[in-house]
Design a protein around this motif. Sequence first.
Motif, short mmCIF file in Angstrom:
data_model
loop_
_atom_site.label_atom_id
_atom_site.label_comp_id
_atom_site.label_asym_id
_atom_site.label_seq_id
_atom_site.Cartn_x
_atom_site.Cartn_y
_atom_site.Cartn_z
N TRP A 139 46.80 40.39 28.08
CA TRP A 139 47.48 39.11 28.09
C TRP A 139 47.81 38.77 29.53
O TRP A 139 48.35 39.61 30.26
CB TRP A 139 48.77 39.16 27.27
N THR A 167 51.51 39.60 31.95
CA THR A 167 52.29 40.78 31.56
C THR A 167 52.52 41.67 32.78
O THR A 167 51.84 41.54 33.80
CB THR A 167 51.56 41.60 30.48
N GLN A 194 41.52 33.59 26.74
CA GLN A 194 42.80 33.67 27.46
C GLN A 194 43.09 35.14 27.76
O GLN A 194 43.99 35.73 27.18
CB GLN A 194 43.92 33.08 26.59
N LEU A 195 42.30 35.71 28.66
CA LEU A 195 42.45 37.12 29.00
C LEU A 195 42.51 37.30 30.51
O LEU A 195 41.77 36.64 31.25
CB LEU A 195 41.25 37.94 28.50
#
Length: 155
Positions: free
Chosen positions: A64, A67, A106-107
Motif C-alpha cells: 500500500w 505505509t 494502486q501499489l
Amino acid sequence: MGKDIGDRLPHGVMTAFDGTSLERKIGPAYLLVSTDPDGRPRPCMLSAGEVLATDDRHLRVGLWPGTHTSQNLARGASIVFCFVSPGTVLYIRGSVHPLPEAPQAQLARFEIEVASVESDVHPGMPVTQTISFDVERNRSEVAANWRRQIEALRA
C-alpha cells in the motif's frame, strides 16, 4: 544459529512466488521486516498475491502506498524477508530499489535484490506450521485481485 546457503532463492521460494495458482496460495503469510529511520524494526505481513519472484536473485513486492514499510523501502532501508513453511525457515536479505508506479494498480512497487539466504532449521525441532490467515470474503475474488497485483509487479 542460521546457516548461510548462498545468494539465490531456493526452489520452494521460487514456486511460492511464481505468480501462478494463486487460489491455492491463499493462507500462508510472510514477514518482511524493514528498518524505520530511528533504527527500529518494522514488520509487515505479505501474501503470495503481493510478492513475485522474477528470477532466483530478485523478489518484487507490492505494498500500500504511504505505509511505514513502503516509506522505509523507498529510502533503501535494510530488509529481511522471512519465508517459513513446514520444515523450512529462511531469512532472505537484500537491497531494495523502488520501481516506477504501475498505472493499472494502486501499489508502491519495489524490487529486492537477494544478497544472502540463511536457513534456520533446527534438527529435532522442526517447524510444523507457517504464519497463516483466512479470508472472510469470496476466495475467487481474493485470487482475482492478487492476479491483478501480480501483473502490476510483472510490468
